[in-house]
Design a protein around this motif. Structure first.
Motif, PDB file in Angstrom:
ATOM      1  N   VAL A  59      -4.105  -8.404  -9.907  1.00  0.00           N
ATOM      2  CA  VAL A  59      -3.164  -7.356  -8.909  1.00  0.00           C
ATOM      3  C   VAL A  59      -3.563  -6.147  -9.116  1.00  0.00           C
ATOM      4  N   LYS A  60      -4.224  -5.735 -10.514  1.00  0.00           N
ATOM      5  CA  LYS A  60      -4.476  -4.125 -10.749  1.00  0.00           C
ATOM      6  C   LYS A  60      -5.712  -4.006  -9.962  1.00  0.00           C
ATOM      7  N   GLN A  61      -6.821  -4.773  -9.799  1.00  0.00           N
ATOM      8  CA  GLN A  61      -7.683  -4.311  -9.130  1.00  0.00           C
ATOM      9  C   GLN A  61      -7.656  -4.356  -7.548  1.00  0.00           C
ATOM     10  N   GLY A  62      -6.635  -4.963  -7.193  1.00  0.00           N
ATOM     11  CA  GLY A  62      -6.223  -4.944  -5.810  1.00  0.00           C
ATOM     12  C   GLY A  62      -5.735  -3.704  -5.573  1.00  0.00           C
ATOM     13  N   LEU A  63      -4.751  -3.046  -6.291  1.00  0.00           N
ATOM     14  CA  LEU A  63      -4.374  -1.649  -6.282  1.00  0.00           C
ATOM     15  C   LEU A  63      -5.233  -0.710  -6.048  1.00  0.00           C
ATOM     16  N   ILE A  64      -6.161  -0.735  -7.224  1.00  0.00           N
ATOM     17  CA  ILE A  64      -7.297   0.215  -7.191  1.00  0.00           C
ATOM     18  C   ILE A  64      -8.021   0.231  -6.116  1.00  0.00           C
ATOM     19  N   GLN A  65      -8.509  -0.872  -5.407  1.00  0.00           N
ATOM     20  CA  GLN A  65      -9.229  -0.876  -4.234  1.00  0.00           C
ATOM     21  C   GLN A  65      -8.538  -0.341  -3.087  1.00  0.00           C
ATOM     22  N   THR A  66      -7.237  -0.729  -2.956  1.00  0.00           N
ATOM     23  CA  THR A  66      -6.261  -0.125  -1.910  1.00  0.00           C
ATOM     24  C   THR A  66      -6.281   1.431  -1.915  1.00  0.00           C
ATOM     25  N   LEU A  67      -6.202   2.011  -3.281  1.00  0.00           N
ATOM     26  CA  LEU A  67      -6.405   3.425  -3.170  1.00  0.00           C
ATOM     27  C   LEU A  67      -7.722   3.956  -2.946  1.00  0.00           C
ATOM     28  N   GLY A  68      -8.691   3.253  -3.094  1.00  0.00           N
ATOM     29  CA  GLY A  68     -10.099   3.479  -2.463  1.00  0.00           C
ATOM     30  C   GLY A  68     -10.220   3.731  -1.020  1.00  0.00           C
ATOM     31  N   VAL A  69      -9.411   3.005  -0.187  1.00  0.00           N
ATOM     32  CA  VAL A  69      -9.327   3.070   1.163  1.00  0.00           C
ATOM     33  C   VAL A  69      -8.747   4.301   1.467  1.00  0.00           C
ATOM     34  N   PHE A  70      -7.512   4.653   0.965  1.00  0.00           N
ATOM     35  CA  PHE A  70      -6.952   5.944   1.333  1.00  0.00           C
ATOM     36  C   PHE A  70      -7.898   7.013   1.016  1.00  0.00           C
ATOM     37  N   THR A  71      -8.404   7.024  -0.156  1.00  0.00           N
ATOM     38  CA  THR A  71      -9.353   8.336  -0.509  1.00  0.00           C
ATOM     39  C   THR A  71     -10.512   8.484   0.119  1.00  0.00           C
ATOM     40  N   ASP A  72     -10.981   7.177   0.638  1.00  0.00           N
ATOM     41  CA  ASP A  72     -12.082   7.328   1.875  1.00  0.00           C
ATOM     42  C   ASP A  72     -11.768   7.913   3.087  1.00  0.00           C
ATOM     43  N   THR A  73     -10.771   7.379   3.474  1.00  0.00           N
ATOM     44  CA  THR A  73     -10.631   7.620   5.231  1.00  0.00           C
ATOM     45  C   THR A  73      -9.571   8.812   5.184  1.00  0.00           C
ATOM     46  N   LEU A  74      -8.454   8.713   4.411  1.00  0.00           N
ATOM     47  CA  LEU A  74      -7.548   9.831   4.765  1.00  0.00           C
ATOM     48  C   LEU A  74      -7.754  11.175   4.093  1.00  0.00           C
ATOM     49  N   LEU A  75      -8.748  11.239   3.264  1.00  0.00           N
ATOM     50  CA  LEU A  75      -9.052  12.231   2.565  1.00  0.00           C
ATOM     51  C   LEU A  75     -10.527  12.690   3.109  1.00  0.00           C
ATOM     52  N   ILE A  76     -11.428  12.320   2.803  1.00  0.00           N
ATOM     53  CA  ILE A  76     -12.778  12.396   3.186  1.00  0.00           C
ATOM     54  C   ILE A  76     -13.197  12.610   4.662  1.00  0.00           C
TER      55      ILE A  76
ATOM     56  N   GLN B  47       0.645  -1.359  -0.081  1.00  0.00           N
ATOM     57  CA  GLN B  47      -0.002   0.022  -0.004  1.00  0.00           C
ATOM     58  C   GLN B  47       0.692   1.347   0.198  1.00  0.00           C
ATOM     59  N   PHE B  48       2.239   1.028   0.257  1.00  0.00           N
ATOM     60  CA  PHE B  48       2.959   2.391   0.434  1.00  0.00           C
ATOM     61  C   PHE B  48       3.892   2.273  -0.799  1.00  0.00           C
ATOM     62  N   ARG B  49       4.555   1.274  -1.227  1.00  0.00           N
ATOM     63  CA  ARG B  49       5.757   1.321  -2.078  1.00  0.00           C
ATOM     64  C   ARG B  49       4.955   1.158  -3.639  1.00  0.00           C
ATOM     65  N   MET B  50       3.711   0.732  -3.822  1.00  0.00           N
ATOM     66  CA  MET B  50       3.375   0.768  -5.009  1.00  0.00           C
ATOM     67  C   MET B  50       2.254   1.981  -5.329  1.00  0.00           C
ATOM     68  N   LEU B  51       2.164   3.277  -4.624  1.00  0.00           N
ATOM     69  CA  LEU B  51       1.196   4.138  -4.420  1.00  0.00           C
ATOM     70  C   LEU B  51       1.091   4.631  -6.104  1.00  0.00           C
ATOM     71  N   ARG B  52       2.258   5.116  -6.820  1.00  0.00           N
ATOM     72  CA  ARG B  52       2.352   5.481  -7.905  1.00  0.00           C
ATOM     73  C   ARG B  52       1.981   4.686  -8.703  1.00  0.00           C
ATOM     74  N   GLU B  53       2.061   3.148  -8.845  1.00  0.00           N
ATOM     75  CA  GLU B  53       1.294   2.201  -9.722  1.00  0.00           C
ATOM     76  C   GLU B  53       0.120   2.246  -9.570  1.00  0.00           C
ATOM     77  N   MET B  54      -0.530   2.554  -8.266  1.00  0.00           N
ATOM     78  CA  MET B  54      -2.107   2.522  -8.456  1.00  0.00           C
ATOM     79  C   MET B  54      -2.537   3.509  -9.118  1.00  0.00           C
ATOM     80  N   VAL B  55      -1.917   4.833  -8.968  1.00  0.00           N
ATOM     81  CA  VAL B  55      -2.436   5.739  -9.691  1.00  0.00           C
ATOM     82  C   VAL B  55      -2.495   5.844 -11.344  1.00  0.00           C
TER      83      VAL B  55
END
Length: 465
Positions: free
Chosen positions: A292-309, A39-47
């Protein structure tokens, strides 16, 4: 009603104080270590993956892209947990609860990666689209249909009944606070509208909601960020309050630190759903070249939901100082916005929560329907489920806030424990898929592809690769 609330509260104390917190954090830390902090080392790949086109499915199925699946899951996440749940956490657990919401998002994102990757791996071709989720990786990955059926029952009860009661309760509270309307009549109207949609006409409403809800979510984020920027000088003070309440000696000696931990994890899980087993139902529908691609996408969704909103909501409330304990849930968020931008703030939250929460009611129902169909194809069972969903929407509008949240906490805990058990047993497969993905990237492949031949031991259990 008080007896029922007390009984449910006792069950919650056992589940959350002794079982679920340890299981949730234990799994999150374990998967963070096993994936080496994916969730940290592949943040750029998620985007990067977020912007990939969906391509074409080999069987001609109707499918969605990574971005569309991200949007659907985010629309499901963004709702009462972000507006009312954060307020409840702060009132009950104090400002320190916000810190633990951040923690559960940061480490829990690894669990979100694993469960959504597994959902992609074990998805099946439905009538005109992909279908999948925890019930499917329990049956086809573990070979335990009974476990899949158990999960399907739990998610159908949790989302169709308990969570929809929470959504209904929050809508009624928001509209009572903004317009002075009687919650009983709002509940009756909301129940009728829900039954009308789930018995027919859902596709048209879903298309409209798909446009309105993202616009309202973006509007809320921009409004919240504007308030944060306007009060930027107070930001260090608020951050200090959150950290001191999470770790200070005063809260520890007074027992408030434990309340902050419990509330932060409860409301954080309700908001971002990491490890719960809900998002994988959406993740499985996406057409991607590698699980793995969709796993990365859903990881980004957790960050967007909690860390932002969720953080924006917390800052809005805390910029006004220690919140008024006489207010709770959505009414506290409304009061905080009114103090910042005037009466229009309460009206904005009322409209926003109606759009967020009502779309969640419909989305929650379809989580349930998909899993009811996993259990049985009998139409009579589905009709009964629809009627019960309508009944729980009405119940939520009439019940007390404490009872509604407590009921949701019980069913959420049981469902989450079932899913965590499954992903612990299958997690090594998600790790193997991640290793394959990283190996392809290192060899110069820009967009890795997966076929069942790449991991031979999976051949007999997967269908779409």
């Amino acid at each position: 009603m008080e007896t029922l609330t007390g009984w449910i509260g006792s069950i919650n104390d056992i589940l959350w104080s002794h079982v679920l917190v340890a299981a949730l954090l234990g799994c999150a830390v374990w998967f963070t270590l096993r994936t080496r902090g994916v969730q940290f080392r592949m943040l750029r790949e998620m985007v990067r993956v977020l912007g990939e086109p969906s391509g074409s499915a080999p069987g001609g199925e109707r499918h969605v892209s990574s971005f569309q699946a991200f949007a659907v899951s985010l629309a499901s996440r963004v709702g009462t947990g972000n507006l009312a749940g954060v307020a409840t956490a702060i009132v009950v657990g104090g400002p320190g609860a916000v810190f633990w919401m951040w923690v559960i998002a940061l480490v829990g994102a690894a669990s979100a990666f694993v469960e959504s990757t597994l959902a992609q791996l074990y998805k099946r071709r439905g009538r005109d689209s992909y279908v999948g989720g925890p019930a499917y990786y329990m049956e086809y990955g573990l070979g335990k249909r009974w476990m899949g059926v158990l999960f399907a029952v739990l998610i159908s009860v949790t989302f169709g009944f308990a969570f929809n009661s929470v959504q209904s309760n929050t809508i009624c509270a928001a509209w009572e606070g903004a317009f002075g309307l009687d919650p009983h009549w709002i509940g009756v109207g909301l129940t009728a509208l829900t039954l009308l949609i789930i018995f027919g006409g859902i596709h048209r409403i879903a298309r409209v909601s798909g446009v309105i809800v993202p616009v309202m979510a973006l509007s809320y984020i921009l409004l919240a960020l504007g308030i944060v920027l306007f009060n930027i000088r107070r930001l260090p003070e608020v951050l200090g309050l959150i950290l001191s309440e999470a770790f200070g000696w005063g809260p520890v000696l007074g027992g408030a630190a434990g309340a902050a931990l419990m509330q932060g994890i409860k409301r954080g899980l309700f908001s971002n759903e990491a490890g719960m087993g809900s998002a994988p139902n959406v993740a499985a529908t996406a057409h991607v070249s590698h699980p793995v691609k969709q796993g990365l996408i859903q990881t980004l969704g957790v960050f967007t939901d909690t860390l932002l909103i969720c953080t924006c909501t917390a800052f809005i409330i805390l910029f006004g100082g220690v919140p008024d304990a006489s207010l709770n849930g959505i009414q506290l968020t409304q009061a905080a916005l009114v103090s910042k931008i005037g009466p229009v703030g309460g009206l904005f939250v009322a409209v926003a929560i109606f759009l967020f929460a009502f779309s969640s009611i419909i989305g929650n129902y379809y989580y349930g329907e998909a899993n009811v169909r996993f259990i049985t194809s009998r139409r009579g069972v589905l009709t009964l489920y629809r009627l019960l969903v309508g009944g729980m929407v009405l119940f939520g509008s009439l019940a007390t806030l404490d009872l509604v949240w407590s009921l949701a906490d019980v069913t959420m805990a049981l469902m989450t424990l079932c899913n965590l058990a499954a992903i612990l047993l299958l997690g090594h497969e998600a790790v193997a898929l991640l290793a394959d993905y990283v190996a392809q990237k290192r060899s110069g492949v820009r967009s890795p592809r997966f076929t069942k031949e790449r991991i031979p031991r999976l051949k007999g259990r997967i269908d779409c690769w």
